[in-house]
Design a protein around this motif. Structure first.
Motif, PDB file in Angstrom:
ATOM      1  N   ALA A  73      -0.675  11.186  -0.779  1.00  0.00           N
ATOM      2  CA  ALA A  73      -2.126  10.972  -0.771  1.00  0.00           C
ATOM      3  C   ALA A  73      -2.839  12.263  -1.158  1.00  0.00           C
ATOM      4  N   ARG A  74      -3.938  12.111  -1.849  1.00  0.00           N
ATOM      5  CA  ARG A  74      -4.718  13.277  -2.256  1.00  0.00           C
ATOM      6  C   ARG A  74      -5.956  13.479  -1.391  1.00  0.00           C
ATOM      7  N   ALA A  75      -6.340  12.492  -0.618  1.00  0.00           N
ATOM      8  CA  ALA A  75      -7.552  12.579   0.183  1.00  0.00           C
ATOM      9  C   ALA A  75      -7.329  13.430   1.430  1.00  0.00           C
ATOM     10  N   SER A  76      -8.329  14.191   1.789  1.00  0.00           N
ATOM     11  CA  SER A  76      -8.227  15.057   2.966  1.00  0.00           C
ATOM     12  C   SER A  76      -8.086  14.242   4.246  1.00  0.00           C
ATOM     13  N   ARG A  77      -8.577  13.001   4.249  1.00  0.00           N
ATOM     14  CA  ARG A  77      -8.456  12.207   5.475  1.00  0.00           C
ATOM     15  C   ARG A  77      -7.002  11.883   5.808  1.00  0.00           C
ATOM     16  N   ALA A  78      -6.125  11.865   4.811  1.00  0.00           N
ATOM     17  CA  ALA A  78      -4.695  11.666   5.081  1.00  0.00           C
ATOM     18  C   ALA A  78      -4.146  12.862   5.838  1.00  0.00           C
ATOM     19  N   ALA A  81       0.826  -1.206   0.000  1.00  0.00           N
ATOM     20  CA  ALA A  81       0.000   0.000   0.000  1.00  0.00           C
ATOM     21  C   ALA A  81       0.865   1.264   0.000  1.00  0.00           C
ATOM     22  N   MET A  82       1.906   1.274   0.829  1.00  0.00           N
ATOM     23  CA  MET A  82       2.789   2.450   0.866  1.00  0.00           C
ATOM     24  C   MET A  82       3.503   2.624  -0.466  1.00  0.00           C
ATOM     25  N   GLU A  83       3.922   1.511  -1.079  1.00  0.00           N
ATOM     26  CA  GLU A  83       4.590   1.585  -2.383  1.00  0.00           C
ATOM     27  C   GLU A  83       3.639   2.139  -3.442  1.00  0.00           C
ATOM     28  N   LEU A  84       2.393   1.703  -3.399  1.00  0.00           N
ATOM     29  CA  LEU A  84       1.400   2.230  -4.336  1.00  0.00           C
ATOM     30  C   LEU A  84       1.259   3.739  -4.165  1.00  0.00           C
ATOM     31  N   LEU A  85       1.101   4.188  -2.925  1.00  0.00           N
ATOM     32  CA  LEU A  85       0.948   5.626  -2.677  1.00  0.00           C
ATOM     33  C   LEU A  85       2.159   6.414  -3.127  1.00  0.00           C
ATOM     34  N   ARG A  86       3.341   5.918  -2.804  1.00  0.00           N
ATOM     35  CA  ARG A  86       4.569   6.637  -3.199  1.00  0.00           C
ATOM     36  C   ARG A  86       4.685   6.762  -4.711  1.00  0.00           C
ATOM     37  N   ASN A  87       3.980   5.894  -5.422  1.00  0.00           N
ATOM     38  CA  ASN A  87       4.006   5.937  -6.884  1.00  0.00           C
ATOM     39  C   ASN A  87       2.725   6.505  -7.480  1.00  0.00           C
ATOM     40  N   GLY A  88       1.946   7.188  -6.648  1.00  0.00           N
ATOM     41  CA  GLY A  88       0.792   7.923  -7.139  1.00  0.00           C
ATOM     42  C   GLY A  88      -0.515   7.149  -7.227  1.00  0.00           C
ATOM     43  N   ASP A  89      -0.541   5.908  -6.777  1.00  0.00           N
ATOM     44  CA  ASP A  89      -1.770   5.114  -6.838  1.00  0.00           C
ATOM     45  C   ASP A  89      -2.486   5.207  -5.497  1.00  0.00           C
ATOM     46  N   GLN A  90      -3.651   5.829  -5.497  1.00  0.00           N
ATOM     47  CA  GLN A  90      -4.396   6.087  -4.272  1.00  0.00           C
ATOM     48  C   GLN A  90      -5.033   4.833  -3.671  1.00  0.00           C
ATOM     49  N   LEU A  91      -4.967   3.716  -4.365  1.00  0.00           N
ATOM     50  CA  LEU A  91      -5.477   2.452  -3.836  1.00  0.00           C
ATOM     51  C   LEU A  91      -4.772   2.085  -2.523  1.00  0.00           C
ATOM     52  N   GLY A  92      -3.573   2.584  -2.339  1.00  0.00           N
ATOM     53  CA  GLY A  92      -2.820   2.290  -1.125  1.00  0.00           C
ATOM     54  C   GLY A  92      -3.225   3.099   0.091  1.00  0.00           C
ATOM     55  N   LEU A  93      -4.108   4.058  -0.079  1.00  0.00           N
ATOM     56  CA  LEU A  93      -4.457   4.954   1.025  1.00  0.00           C
ATOM     57  C   LEU A  93      -5.069   4.249   2.235  1.00  0.00           C
ATOM     58  N   PRO A  94      -6.090   3.410   2.092  1.00  0.00           N
ATOM     59  CA  PRO A  94      -6.709   2.829   3.297  1.00  0.00           C
ATOM     60  C   PRO A  94      -5.731   2.018   4.162  1.00  0.00           C
ATOM     61  N   ASP A  95      -4.924   1.176   3.552  1.00  0.00           N
ATOM     62  CA  ASP A  95      -3.985   0.366   4.344  1.00  0.00           C
ATOM     63  C   ASP A  95      -2.865   1.206   4.930  1.00  0.00           C
ATOM     64  N   THR A  96      -2.459   2.255   4.239  1.00  0.00           N
ATOM     65  CA  THR A  96      -1.418   3.143   4.770  1.00  0.00           C
ATOM     66  C   THR A  96      -1.957   3.921   5.973  1.00  0.00           C
ATOM     67  N   LEU A  97      -3.187   4.398   5.867  1.00  0.00           N
ATOM     68  CA  LEU A  97      -3.805   5.075   7.014  1.00  0.00           C
ATOM     69  C   LEU A  97      -3.952   4.122   8.193  1.00  0.00           C
ATOM     70  N   ALA A  98      -4.357   2.890   7.909  1.00  0.00           N
ATOM     71  CA  ALA A  98      -4.500   1.897   8.978  1.00  0.00           C
ATOM     72  C   ALA A  98      -3.170   1.666   9.686  1.00  0.00           C
ATOM     73  N   LEU A  99      -2.081   1.605   8.914  1.00  0.00           N
ATOM     74  CA  LEU A  99      -0.758   1.430   9.507  1.00  0.00           C
ATOM     75  C   LEU A  99      -0.395   2.628  10.370  1.00  0.00           C
TER      76      LEU A  99
END
Length: 126
Positions: A89-94, A50-68
């Protein structure tokens, strides 16, 4: 059983597998492959992906990264890594999760990283 690292080992996923997939497939193909396997991984490995996805611009990693980030049973440096990944992350919840940590009085690595990431996010938004 034979000492081989597998996708069940989060340190292997972070250090070897994800970088290898990015190198072999290229960014678009690698992100698709990582997203494809992510649901079948153990929680710790899924969070690394999930973190790797986010670092590469894929927001699919956001929920698991937030959980961590919010999992207080995880060691601080892992949570700090999640905070660093949330910079992308682009979401305001981040931002809200990072602000919650940054506003706490603690000055350990996690809280310092949260403040640093928020400052970088502010720079990017200008």
């Amino acid at each position: 059983p034979y000492g081989f690292q597998t996708l069940d080992h989060p340190e292997y996923v972070a250090a070897m597998y994800a970088p290898y997939i990015l190198e072999i497939y290229g960014k678009p193909g690698a992100l698709k492959e990582l997203a494809r396997i992510m649901p079948s991984l153990p929680v710790a490995s899924r969070r690394e992906v999930a973190m790797e996805l986010l670092r590469n611009g894929d927001q699919l990693g956001l929920p698991d990264t937030l959980a961590l980030l919010q999992d207080e049973s995880v060691v601080g440096w892992q949570r700090a890594n999640a905070a660093r990944a949330l910079e992308y992350a682009r979401a305001s919840r981040a931002r809200l999760a990072l602000e919650s940590l940054a506003n706490q009085t603690s000055n350990d690595e996690l809280h310092r990283v949260a403040r640093e990431v928020l400052a970088k996010m502010a720079e990017h938004s200008q």
